[in-house]
Motif scaffolding. Structure first.
Motif, PDB file in Angstrom:
ATOM      1  N   THR A   1       0.834  -1.201   0.000  1.00 55.01           N
ATOM      2  CA  THR A   1       0.000   0.000   0.000  1.00 55.01           C
ATOM      3  C   THR A   1       0.866   1.247   0.000  1.00 55.01           C
ATOM      4  N   ILE A   2       0.534   2.180  -0.892  1.00 55.99           N
ATOM      5  CA  ILE A   2       1.202   3.471  -0.967  1.00 55.99           C
ATOM      6  C   ILE A   2       0.144   4.526  -0.698  1.00 55.99           C
ATOM      7  N   ASP A   3       0.258   5.229   0.422  1.00 55.52           N
ATOM      8  CA  ASP A   3      -0.716   6.263   0.787  1.00 55.52           C
ATOM      9  C   ASP A   3      -0.086   7.628   0.525  1.00 55.52           C
ATOM     10  N   THR A   4      -0.592   8.346  -0.482  1.00 59.05           N
ATOM     11  CA  THR A   4      -0.031   9.648  -0.845  1.00 59.05           C
ATOM     12  C   THR A   4      -0.906  10.798  -0.357  1.00 59.05           C
ATOM     13  N   CYS A   5      -1.888  10.511   0.476  1.00 52.99           N
ATOM     14  CA  CYS A   5      -2.794  11.558   0.961  1.00 52.99           C
ATOM     15  C   CYS A   5      -2.023  12.623   1.735  1.00 52.99           C
TER      16      CYS A   5
ATOM     17  N   HIS B   1       4.596  18.376  -0.943  1.00 52.13           N
ATOM     18  CA  HIS B   1       5.925  18.779  -1.405  1.00 52.13           C
ATOM     19  C   HIS B   1       6.157  18.486  -2.878  1.00 52.13           C
ATOM     20  N   TYR B   2       5.532  17.436  -3.399  1.00 54.04           N
ATOM     21  CA  TYR B   2       5.689  17.070  -4.799  1.00 54.04           C
ATOM     22  C   TYR B   2       4.469  16.248  -5.212  1.00 54.04           C
ATOM     23  N   SER B   3       4.387  15.906  -6.453  1.00 51.03           N
ATOM     24  CA  SER B   3       3.243  15.166  -6.981  1.00 51.03           C
ATOM     25  C   SER B   3       3.105  13.801  -6.309  1.00 51.03           C
ATOM     26  N   PRO B   4       1.871  13.394  -6.002  1.00 50.51           N
ATOM     27  CA  PRO B   4       1.661  12.064  -5.443  1.00 50.51           C
ATOM     28  C   PRO B   4       1.984  10.950  -6.442  1.00 50.51           C
ATOM     29  N   LEU B   5       2.164  11.313  -7.698  1.00 54.20           N
ATOM     30  CA  LEU B   5       2.522  10.304  -8.695  1.00 54.20           C
ATOM     31  C   LEU B   5       3.947   9.790  -8.501  1.00 54.20           C
TER      32      LEU B   5
ATOM     33  N   PRO C   1       5.830   8.935  -5.670  1.00 52.82           N
ATOM     34  CA  PRO C   1       5.987   7.703  -4.885  1.00 52.82           C
ATOM     35  C   PRO C   1       5.232   6.520  -5.491  1.00 52.82           C
ATOM     36  N   ALA C   2       4.131   6.789  -6.182  1.00 54.05           N
ATOM     37  CA  ALA C   2       3.369   5.711  -6.815  1.00 54.05           C
ATOM     38  C   ALA C   2       4.176   5.052  -7.928  1.00 54.05           C
ATOM     39  N   ILE C   3       4.731   5.854  -8.826  1.00 55.44           N
ATOM     40  CA  ILE C   3       5.515   5.316  -9.940  1.00 55.44           C
ATOM     41  C   ILE C   3       6.812   4.681  -9.428  1.00 55.44           C
ATOM     42  N   LYS C   4       7.441   5.294  -8.426  1.00 55.02           N
ATOM     43  CA  LYS C   4       8.669   4.737  -7.844  1.00 55.02           C
ATOM     44  C   LYS C   4       8.411   3.328  -7.319  1.00 55.02           C
ATOM     45  N   THR C   5       7.327   3.158  -6.605  1.00 57.09           N
ATOM     46  CA  THR C   5       6.991   1.841  -6.061  1.00 57.09           C
ATOM     47  C   THR C   5       6.696   0.850  -7.176  1.00 57.09           C
ATOM     48  N   MET C   6       6.006   1.293  -8.224  1.00 58.09           N
ATOM     49  CA  MET C   6       5.702   0.416  -9.345  1.00 58.09           C
ATOM     50  C   MET C   6       6.982  -0.106  -9.990  1.00 58.09           C
ATOM     51  N   CYS C   7       8.018   0.710 -10.014  1.00 60.68           N
ATOM     52  CA  CYS C   7       9.296   0.304 -10.612  1.00 60.68           C
ATOM     53  C   CYS C   7      10.056  -0.675  -9.719  1.00 60.68           C
ATOM     54  N   GLU C   8       9.788  -0.647  -8.432  1.00 58.12           N
ATOM     55  CA  GLU C   8      10.527  -1.469  -7.478  1.00 58.12           C
ATOM     56  C   GLU C   8       9.921  -2.854  -7.238  1.00 58.12           C
ATOM     57  N   VAL C   9       8.626  -3.008  -7.498  1.00 60.37           N
ATOM     58  CA  VAL C   9       7.967  -4.283  -7.174  1.00 60.37           C
ATOM     59  C   VAL C   9       8.164  -5.315  -8.280  1.00 60.37           C
ATOM     60  N   GLY C  10       7.982  -6.556  -7.897  1.00 64.96           N
ATOM     61  CA  GLY C  10       8.136  -7.640  -8.850  1.00 64.96           C
ATOM     62  C   GLY C  10       6.853  -7.932  -9.611  1.00 64.96           C
TER      63      GLY C  10
ATOM     64  N   ILE D   1      -3.362   4.920  -2.610  1.00 64.24           N
ATOM     65  CA  ILE D   1      -4.410   5.752  -2.027  1.00 64.24           C
ATOM     66  C   ILE D   1      -4.037   7.209  -2.258  1.00 64.24           C
ATOM     67  N   MET D   2      -4.974   7.979  -2.816  1.00 62.89           N
ATOM     68  CA  MET D   2      -4.717   9.392  -3.133  1.00 62.89           C
ATOM     69  C   MET D   2      -5.882  10.271  -2.680  1.00 62.89           C
ATOM     70  N   ASP D   3      -5.582  11.552  -2.493  1.00 66.43           N
ATOM     71  CA  ASP D   3      -6.638  12.525  -2.257  1.00 66.43           C
ATOM     72  C   ASP D   3      -6.548  13.678  -3.264  1.00 66.43           C
ATOM     73  N   ASP D   4      -5.760  13.471  -4.302  1.00 67.29           N
ATOM     74  CA  ASP D   4      -5.575  14.443  -5.380  1.00 67.29           C
ATOM     75  C   ASP D   4      -6.257  13.891  -6.634  1.00 67.29           C
ATOM     76  N   ALA D   5      -7.412  14.462  -6.981  1.00 67.41           N
ATOM     77  CA  ALA D   5      -8.218  13.934  -8.095  1.00 67.41           C
ATOM     78  C   ALA D   5      -7.475  13.970  -9.427  1.00 67.41           C
ATOM     79  N   ALA D   6      -6.707  15.024  -9.680  1.00 71.41           N
ATOM     80  CA  ALA D   6      -5.978  15.133 -10.950  1.00 71.41           C
ATOM     81  C   ALA D   6      -4.928  14.025 -11.057  1.00 71.41           C
ATOM     82  N   ALA D   7      -4.173  13.808  -9.983  1.00 78.60           N
ATOM     83  CA  ALA D   7      -3.157  12.751  -9.986  1.00 78.60           C
ATOM     84  C   ALA D   7      -3.818  11.381 -10.098  1.00 78.60           C
ATOM     85  N   PHE D   8      -4.953  11.205  -9.446  1.00 78.48           N
ATOM     86  CA  PHE D   8      -5.688   9.939  -9.511  1.00 78.48           C
ATOM     87  C   PHE D   8      -6.099   9.641 -10.955  1.00 78.48           C
TER      88      PHE D   8
END
Length: 71
Positions: free
Chosen positions: A3-7, A11-15, A17-26, A34-41
Motif C-alpha cells: 500500500t502506498i498512501d499519498t494523501c 511537497h511534490y506530486s503524489p505520482l 511515490p506511486a511510480i517509484k513503487t511500481m518500478c521497485e515491485v516484482g 491511495i490518493m486525495d488528489d483527483a488530478a493525480a488519480f
C-alpha cells in the motif's frame, strides 16, 4: 498487497511515490495506491490503462484508491 498512501502530499506530486513503487515491485505483486488528489488519480488511471494494466477503483469520501497487479 503493498500500500502506498499519498494523501496529504504537498511537497511534490503524489505520482512520484506511486511510480517509484511500481518500478521497485516484482511481477505479479499486488499494489494499492491511495490518493486525495483527483488530478493525480485520473493521471494514474490513464497511465494504467495505457499500459493495459487492469485496476479497481474505490472511492471513500475524499480518498480514492486504485488496486492492481503488476504485469
Amino acid at each position: 498487497m503493498k500500500t502506498i498512501d499519498t494523501c496529504g502530499q504537498q511537497h511534490y506530486s503524489p505520482l512520484i511515490p506511486a511510480i517509484k513503487t511500481m518500478c521497485e515491485v516484482g511481477k505479479g505483486e499486488k499494489l494499492e495506491i491511495i490518493m486525495d488528489d483527483a488530478a493525480a488519480f485520473n493521471d494514474m488511471k490513464e497511465y494504467l490503462a495505457e499500459q493495459q494494466i487492469g485496476f479497481r477503483e474505490i472511492y471513500d469520501g475524499e480518498r480514492m484508491t486504485l488496486q492492481f497487479t503488476m504485469d
